[in-house]
Design a protein around this motif. Sequence first.
Motif, PDB file in Angstrom:
ATOM      1  N   SER A 196      -6.758  -7.920  -0.501  1.00  0.00           N
ATOM      2  CA  SER A 196      -6.477  -9.064  -1.191  1.00  0.00           C
ATOM      3  C   SER A 196      -5.116  -9.532  -1.251  1.00  0.00           C
ATOM      4  N   SER A 197      -4.188  -8.590  -0.983  1.00  0.00           N
ATOM      5  CA  SER A 197      -2.588  -8.828  -1.201  1.00  0.00           C
ATOM      6  C   SER A 197      -2.107  -8.961   0.307  1.00  0.00           C
ATOM      7  N   ASN A 198      -0.868  -9.458   0.365  1.00  0.00           N
ATOM      8  CA  ASN A 198      -0.297  -9.572   1.482  1.00  0.00           C
ATOM      9  C   ASN A 198       0.784  -8.414   1.711  1.00  0.00           C
ATOM     10  N   PHE A 199       0.918  -7.773   0.707  1.00  0.00           N
ATOM     11  CA  PHE A 199       1.863  -6.590   0.560  1.00  0.00           C
ATOM     12  C   PHE A 199       0.737  -5.322   0.733  1.00  0.00           C
ATOM     13  N   ILE A 200       0.998  -4.611   1.608  1.00  0.00           N
ATOM     14  CA  ILE A 200      -0.055  -3.587   1.968  1.00  0.00           C
ATOM     15  C   ILE A 200       0.719  -2.353   2.307  1.00  0.00           C
ATOM     16  N   LEU A 201       0.319  -1.220   1.833  1.00  0.00           N
ATOM     17  CA  LEU A 201       0.859  -0.015   1.864  1.00  0.00           C
ATOM     18  C   LEU A 201      -0.304   0.869   2.746  1.00  0.00           C
ATOM     19  N   LEU A 202      -0.321   1.495   3.825  1.00  0.00           N
ATOM     20  CA  LEU A 202      -1.025   2.387   4.646  1.00  0.00           C
ATOM     21  C   LEU A 202      -0.784   3.812   4.207  1.00  0.00           C
ATOM     22  N   HIS A 203      -1.770   4.537   3.646  1.00  0.00           N
ATOM     23  CA  HIS A 203      -1.419   5.537   2.809  1.00  0.00           C
ATOM     24  C   HIS A 203      -2.379   6.641   3.465  1.00  0.00           C
ATOM     25  N   HIS A 204      -1.882   7.890   3.836  1.00  0.00           N
ATOM     26  CA  HIS A 204      -2.548   9.161   4.276  1.00  0.00           C
ATOM     27  C   HIS A 204      -3.448   9.693   3.195  1.00  0.00           C
ATOM     28  N   PRO A 205      -4.648   9.920   3.461  1.00  0.00           N
ATOM     29  CA  PRO A 205      -5.594  10.697   2.320  1.00  0.00           C
ATOM     30  C   PRO A 205      -5.279  11.821   1.745  1.00  0.00           C
TER      31      PRO A 205
END
Length: 115
Positions: free
Chosen positions: A76-85
């Motif tokens: 939903s946001s244009n600011f994205i963090l790809l995070h490791h589980p």
Amino acid sequence: MPKITIIIPINNDFSYGKIQEQVNLFKNSSDVEVIYIDGGSDDGSLEYLSKFSTKVLSLPDSNRAEKLKLGIQKASSNFILLHHPRSFIEKKGLEALFSLHHKKVWGGFTHRFDN
């Protein structure tokens, strides 16, 4: 609209304990949208996450890249963090990200091992 979407691909990562820590950090923040993309977990991850108001998408038999792609498409946001589980973000890390919310940036966090 949330300030940031955090995308976390999972596949039987519940036993590491980081999913529980992540949910506790993010659960009361209207500024954070968290999307978990599951590749077919059977370790209790989905049952645990179903107790919270977090998005959980299913993409069986997928690799990490496919899960991240789906998460980006559903953000939903244009600011994205790809995070490791199996990683944990400290609250001050999120605050640093929020301060960059309106800038076009990319980067990564440094990390340390807990055991």
